[in-house]
Design a protein around this motif. Sequence first.
Motif, PDB file in Angstrom:
ATOM      1  N   VAL A 247       0.849  -1.196   0.000  1.00  0.00           N
ATOM      2  CA  VAL A 247       0.000   0.000   0.000  1.00  0.00           C
ATOM      3  C   VAL A 247       0.885   1.246   0.000  1.00  0.00           C
ATOM      4  O   VAL A 247       1.685   1.450   0.908  1.00  0.00           O
ATOM      5  N   LEU A 248       0.713   2.093  -1.027  1.00  0.00           N
ATOM      6  CA  LEU A 248       1.519   3.300  -1.172  1.00  0.00           C
ATOM      7  C   LEU A 248       0.588   4.497  -1.382  1.00  0.00           C
ATOM      8  O   LEU A 248       0.191   4.806  -2.514  1.00  0.00           O
ATOM      9  N   PRO A 249       0.214   5.184  -0.318  1.00  0.00           N
ATOM     10  CA  PRO A 249      -0.678   6.344  -0.468  1.00  0.00           C
ATOM     11  C   PRO A 249       0.019   7.480  -1.211  1.00  0.00           C
ATOM     12  O   PRO A 249       1.216   7.738  -1.000  1.00  0.00           O
ATOM     13  N   VAL A 250      -0.709   8.148  -2.090  1.00  0.00           N
ATOM     14  CA  VAL A 250      -0.137   9.261  -2.852  1.00  0.00           C
ATOM     15  C   VAL A 250      -0.146  10.507  -1.968  1.00  0.00           C
ATOM     16  O   VAL A 250      -1.201  11.027  -1.601  1.00  0.00           O
ATOM     17  N   VAL A 251       1.037  10.980  -1.601  1.00  0.00           N
ATOM     18  CA  VAL A 251       1.177  12.199  -0.807  1.00  0.00           C
ATOM     19  C   VAL A 251       1.261  13.411  -1.719  1.00  0.00           C
ATOM     20  O   VAL A 251       0.676  14.464  -1.453  1.00  0.00           O
ATOM     21  N   ASP A 256       6.456  14.256 -13.553  1.00  0.00           N
ATOM     22  CA  ASP A 256       6.941  13.206 -14.458  1.00  0.00           C
ATOM     23  C   ASP A 256       6.138  11.916 -14.350  1.00  0.00           C
ATOM     24  O   ASP A 256       6.487  10.904 -14.954  1.00  0.00           O
ATOM     25  N   GLY A 257       5.043  11.937 -13.572  1.00  0.00           N
ATOM     26  CA  GLY A 257       4.213  10.751 -13.408  1.00  0.00           C
ATOM     27  C   GLY A 257       4.510   9.953 -12.153  1.00  0.00           C
ATOM     28  O   GLY A 257       3.726   9.088 -11.769  1.00  0.00           O
ATOM     29  N   SER A 258       5.633  10.201 -11.518  1.00  0.00           N
ATOM     30  CA  SER A 258       5.934   9.550 -10.240  1.00  0.00           C
ATOM     31  C   SER A 258       5.223  10.305  -9.122  1.00  0.00           C
ATOM     32  O   SER A 258       4.606  11.353  -9.361  1.00  0.00           O
ATOM     33  N   TYR A 259       5.303   9.794  -7.914  1.00  0.00           N
ATOM     34  CA  TYR A 259       4.646  10.480  -6.800  1.00  0.00           C
ATOM     35  C   TYR A 259       5.396  10.221  -5.500  1.00  0.00           C
ATOM     36  O   TYR A 259       6.087   9.206  -5.348  1.00  0.00           O
ATOM     37  N   LEU A 260       5.286  11.171  -4.592  1.00  0.00           N
ATOM     38  CA  LEU A 260       5.845  11.009  -3.256  1.00  0.00           C
ATOM     39  C   LEU A 260       4.859  10.234  -2.405  1.00  0.00           C
ATOM     40  O   LEU A 260       3.644  10.414  -2.511  1.00  0.00           O
ATOM     41  N   THR A 261       5.371   9.367  -1.569  1.00  0.00           N
ATOM     42  CA  THR A 261       4.533   8.543  -0.718  1.00  0.00           C
ATOM     43  C   THR A 261       5.249   8.294   0.596  1.00  0.00           C
ATOM     44  O   THR A 261       6.423   8.671   0.760  1.00  0.00           O
ATOM     45  N   GLU A 262       4.555   7.677   1.515  1.00  0.00           N
ATOM     46  CA  GLU A 262       5.154   7.271   2.786  1.00  0.00           C
ATOM     47  C   GLU A 262       4.950   5.780   2.952  1.00  0.00           C
ATOM     48  O   GLU A 262       3.870   5.260   2.665  1.00  0.00           O
ATOM     49  N   ASN A 263       5.988   5.140   3.395  1.00  0.00           N
ATOM     50  CA  ASN A 263       5.889   3.707   3.637  1.00  0.00           C
ATOM     51  C   ASN A 263       6.060   3.448   5.113  1.00  0.00           C
ATOM     52  O   ASN A 263       6.869   4.096   5.791  1.00  0.00           O
ATOM     53  N   ARG A 277       9.514   8.744   3.964  1.00  0.00           N
ATOM     54  CA  ARG A 277       9.181   9.466   2.733  1.00  0.00           C
ATOM     55  C   ARG A 277      10.038   8.940   1.578  1.00  0.00           C
ATOM     56  O   ARG A 277      11.270   8.943   1.659  1.00  0.00           O
ATOM     57  N   VAL A 278       9.379   8.462   0.542  1.00  0.00           N
ATOM     58  CA  VAL A 278      10.047   7.924  -0.636  1.00  0.00           C
ATOM     59  C   VAL A 278       9.312   8.407  -1.880  1.00  0.00           C
ATOM     60  O   VAL A 278       8.248   9.021  -1.794  1.00  0.00           O
ATOM     61  N   ARG A 279       9.893   8.117  -3.024  1.00  0.00           N
ATOM     62  CA  ARG A 279       9.265   8.444  -4.303  1.00  0.00           C
ATOM     63  C   ARG A 279       8.971   7.146  -5.037  1.00  0.00           C
ATOM     64  O   ARG A 279       9.815   6.242  -5.089  1.00  0.00           O
ATOM     65  N   ALA A 280       7.775   7.033  -5.594  1.00  0.00           N
ATOM     66  CA  ALA A 280       7.348   5.819  -6.283  1.00  0.00           C
ATOM     67  C   ALA A 280       7.265   6.052  -7.781  1.00  0.00           C
ATOM     68  O   ALA A 280       6.829   7.113  -8.242  1.00  0.00           O
ATOM     69  N   VAL A 281       7.708   5.039  -8.526  1.00  0.00           N
ATOM     70  CA  VAL A 281       7.637   5.052  -9.984  1.00  0.00           C
ATOM     71  C   VAL A 281       6.891   3.792 -10.416  1.00  0.00           C
ATOM     72  O   VAL A 281       7.284   2.684 -10.047  1.00  0.00           O
ATOM     73  N   GLU A 282       5.816   3.964 -11.177  1.00  0.00           N
ATOM     74  CA  GLU A 282       5.049   2.827 -11.673  1.00  0.00           C
ATOM     75  C   GLU A 282       5.083   2.833 -13.194  1.00  0.00           C
ATOM     76  O   GLU A 282       4.939   3.882 -13.821  1.00  0.00           O
TER      77      GLU A 282
END
Length: 417
Positions: A247-251, A256-263, A277-282
């Motif tokens: 589960v990676l909530p969009v913060v 560029d299409g990526s998003y910051l999230t919290e894990n 705090r991390v950055r997710a790329v899908e």
Amino acid sequence: MPRAGQLKSSGERLSDRVAVGVLTQAFPRSLVDEVLVETGRMQLRNRLLPARLVVYFVLAMCLFSGQSYEEVARLLTAGLQDERRWRGTWVVPSTAAIWKARSRLGVAPLRRLFARVCCPVATPDTQGAFYGVWRLTAIDGTTFDLPDTKANMEAFGRPPRSGRGELEVGRPQLRMVGLVECGTHVVFDAAVGGLRAGEQTLARAVLGSLRPGMLLLADRGFYGVDLWCKAAATGADLLWRVRKDLVLPVVEQLPDGSYLTENFDRSDIHHTRRGVRVRAVEYTIAGHEGVYRLLTTILDPSMAPAAELAALYAQRWEFESTLDEIKTHLGGSHLVLRSQHPDGAEQELYGFLLVHHAIRHLMHQAANQAGQDPDRISFIRSVRVVRRQVTDQAAFSPRQTHPRLWCAILCGCLTGR
């Protein structure tokens, strides 16, 4: 008739002449002697097989994998005899004598030699070794088959049948987790354990070799908040694949299409502690089902756009290529380490890692000299060159050969893998 290693009137022994061809550049006698002193393995009296010779024997045993003990001993001394660099008679030690000498030596000198020698070698001029300001590295694990002995089974374990843990079948195996420099295939740290030691457990032992300026790639089997935080604390940046059910909530959505999230740690179900705090790329890959998900510590998309990170993740497979070089091209098809006892198995594994590192370092020097990507140089042909130089070592001493000449020789292998 003097025995192998017996003192001559000049005070010199045959073992003082033995080296490992061009690999002696990476493992000079002075360094080997230092390591033996540091680990308390330097012999106190003259033996048939003194400790330094046994170190070189282990390296040669890995370079000429598949050859018998006696044949490896002959190969180490063939050039000296042919060129009359040694006038005494070389009596090849028996298998039992070599086994006892390896047991006396133990694993500590090879492990220490690995720690002293094996490090990243790429320079800013090395093609394919960097992404922007980052040195590309990867972490992964593998297993090595061992002879089916009680000692190996008790120390390392066997793989469970079908992964269900009902029965242990097949050969005993040891597990290794390593760090590889993607651009050069150099293994610069490794941790060894039994099958019961998980990859995440062994990974903790190698994180200390990470440095700021590195970008570490890892597959989804390594991800865990605790291990992520320990790796990030080294100052290295991370780019790890994660499971699709995480589960990676969009913060914050990024341009560029990526998003910051919290894990959050899996044990923190109600998110009572602050998340990471991390950055997710899908992204998706044509011809493959599902969505690939990456997490990175590089939060600024202007420094590393999502599309570039998605393409960059494929560099993690350089670790698999490295394993293929060690297991298939050095070790031979269906490699099984020959050692009947746990200490010998670890000693042999470090021998393979040391030989591979030395060859890869030479290939890197040759590639830089030619202005080529190290991947353009054939590893198989480089191994053949190095093997020839061990048996020709008396006629072609690595200490007297200019590095540029070796670059010219290895650049003749510029035909792929």
